[in-house]
Write a protein that holds these residues in place. Structure first.
Motif, PDB file in Angstrom:
ATOM      1  N   ALA A 230     -24.678  -9.770  34.693  1.00 43.83           N
ATOM      2  CA  ALA A 230     -25.466  -9.196  33.689  1.00 43.83           C
ATOM      3  C   ALA A 230     -26.845  -8.678  33.947  1.00 43.83           C
ATOM      4  O   ALA A 230     -27.333  -9.268  35.224  1.00 43.83           O
ATOM      5  N   THR A 232     -30.573  -8.115  33.009  1.00 43.53           N
ATOM      6  CA  THR A 232     -31.524  -8.728  32.053  1.00 43.53           C
ATOM      7  C   THR A 232     -32.886  -8.133  32.277  1.00 43.53           C
ATOM      8  O   THR A 232     -33.562  -8.565  31.323  1.00 43.53           O
ATOM      9  N   ASP A 233     -33.181  -7.425  33.144  1.00 48.03           N
ATOM     10  CA  ASP A 233     -34.428  -6.842  33.539  1.00 48.03           C
ATOM     11  C   ASP A 233     -34.762  -5.477  33.224  1.00 48.03           C
ATOM     12  O   ASP A 233     -35.894  -4.860  33.523  1.00 48.03           O
ATOM     13  N   LYS A 236     -35.458  -1.175  27.464  1.00 44.18           N
ATOM     14  CA  LYS A 236     -34.499  -1.259  26.461  1.00 44.18           C
ATOM     15  C   LYS A 236     -33.742  -0.110  25.981  1.00 44.18           C
ATOM     16  O   LYS A 236     -34.619   0.872  26.075  1.00 44.18           O
ATOM     17  N   THR A 261     -22.956  -5.211  29.758  1.00 46.87           N
ATOM     18  CA  THR A 261     -23.766  -5.988  30.975  1.00 46.87           C
ATOM     19  C   THR A 261     -25.204  -5.715  30.891  1.00 46.87           C
ATOM     20  O   THR A 261     -25.850  -6.697  31.289  1.00 46.87           O
ATOM     21  N   TRP A 262     -25.565  -4.672  30.246  1.00 46.72           N
ATOM     22  CA  TRP A 262     -26.966  -4.221  30.115  1.00 46.72           C
ATOM     23  C   TRP A 262     -27.356  -4.901  28.721  1.00 46.72           C
ATOM     24  O   TRP A 262     -27.047  -4.439  27.703  1.00 46.72           O
ATOM     25  N   ARG A 263     -28.269  -5.975  28.838  1.00 50.69           N
ATOM     26  CA  ARG A 263     -28.522  -6.980  27.781  1.00 50.69           C
ATOM     27  C   ARG A 263     -29.688  -6.512  26.985  1.00 50.69           C
ATOM     28  O   ARG A 263     -29.687  -6.919  25.732  1.00 50.69           O
ATOM     29  N   ASN A 264     -30.610  -5.584  27.456  1.00 51.50           N
ATOM     30  CA  ASN A 264     -31.894  -5.219  26.763  1.00 51.50           C
ATOM     31  C   ASN A 264     -31.265  -4.286  25.860  1.00 51.50           C
ATOM     32  O   ASN A 264     -31.724  -3.102  25.932  1.00 51.50           O
TER      33      ASN A 264
END
Length: 346
Positions: A230, A232-233, A236, A261-264
């Motif tokens: 993932a 996470t940083d 957005k 996989t791109w969580r934001n």
């Protein structure tokens, strides 16, 4: 008024051409002194330009640019008869080389493929054959093979499609695009997925599997690897999803975004005033379970672009992308796109 008189009085000023072998715009752009003189371009050529060796139309190497300009008229300006006639004229022009005529024939094949009817697909196959007759380079032949396969598929000519693919394979014309066209001819979901994974492997993209309830459509059972790391940083990314009577496919599309996989992410589902509540209910259920998802309800139906513009007004992401309500997204789709934008700020 006779055509000749019209051209002398009005046509040249309107950018019209007196014939296929004299381009008013090309002549004026190539020889600025003609425009400065105020003389009719054709008259100038007869009196002065011909003796000086002035060209009356683009040289052979410019034919590709000319065809692109014709295609802009064909696809973007709301009329088709004249540009189609121009393309056909190029295919008949023996003063041009085989490559130029093949380029025009390919565009005619693509036009008729997009007609999405049996007659269009038949005509497209004829233009493919004419384009291929010029024996253009390998990449060009591969593009023609894609059109040919799609036409045979839509015409339900499975045997002819198989023969076309075999012929392309023997000629070394197989590309990822051709392989994806060939996917349509596979009789089972597993067979189609195997070919799709062959294409993904060529780009080092993780393969897909079919999971879930076997009674569901294969589209709803698509799964990516569950062990992808993932991110996470990252900044957005806002995903705009215009939806109108999307039904169960909306759930599949949203689930594929949740698996990114791109969580934001900020996922805005804009319901375009669907007449039944199912689309809104599905979106609301997902939004309740995932704070990244938000439902926006349009007061009246305005079409996908109006809905997306409403979402764009409310987007808070550093990047914005689209995902249709019936589009399944590979889990690395947004990561791949975002990383490329970050690494290429221009």
């Amino acid at each position: 008024m006779s055509p000749a008189e019209h051209y002398l009085k009005y046509g040249a000023a309107l950018g019209r051409d007196p014939g296929r072998r004299f381009s008013t715009r090309f002549y004026l752009e190539s020889y600025p002194e003609v425009a400065e003189s105020g003389m009719n371009p054709l008259v100038h050529y007869v009196l002065h330009g011909q003796a000086k060796g002035y060209l009356t139309q683009p040289a052979q190497e410019d034919i590709g640019r000319q065809i692109k300009q014709i295609c802009v008229k064909l696809l973007s300006l709301g009329f088709t008869e004249a540009p189609l006639a121009e393309l056909k004229a190029i295919t008949r022009d023996r003063a041009l080389d085989d490559r130029a005529r093949a380029l025009a024939a390919r565009e005619l094949a693509l036009w008729h493929l997009r007609r999405k009817n049996a007659r269009g697909w038949r005509v497209a196959l004829d233009w493919v054959a004419r384009a291929r007759a010029g024996e253009p380079e390998l990449g060009f032949r591969s593009e023609l093979a894609v059109v040919e396969l799609l036409c045979h598929f839509h015409l339900r000519e499975l045997t002819e499609g198989a023969q076309a693919y075999e012929r392309a394979a023997l000629a070394g014309e197989v590309t990822p695009d051709l392989m994806l066209a060939w996917v349509n001819f596979q009789p089972t979901a597993a067979g189609r997925l195997a070919w799709i994974n062959e294409v993904l492997a060529q780009y080092a993209i993780a393969p897909l599997t079919l999971g879930g309830d076997a009674r569901l459509p294969a589209y709803d059972r698509l799964r990516g690897p569950s062990d992808l790391p993932a991110v996470t940083d990252g900044p957005k990314v806002t995903v705009l999803m215009a939806a109108y009577e999307a039904g169960p496919m909306l759930a599949t599309a949203l689930a594929s975004l949740q698996a990114q996989t791109w969580r934001n992410l900020e996922i805005l589902v804009i319901d375009d005033c669907s007449p039944t509540p199912e689309t809104r209910e599905i979106a609301a259920r997902f939004a309740q379970a995932d704070p990244r998802i938000r439902l926006i309800t349009m007061p009246e139906n305005g079409g996908a672009y109006v809905a997306r513009n409403r979402g764009l007004d409310e987007a808070t992401g550093d990047f914005v992308t689209l995902n249709d309500a019936d589009d399944w997204a590979h889990p690395k789709k947004i990561e791949t796109q975002a990383r490329y934008l970050i690494e290429n700020p221009e």
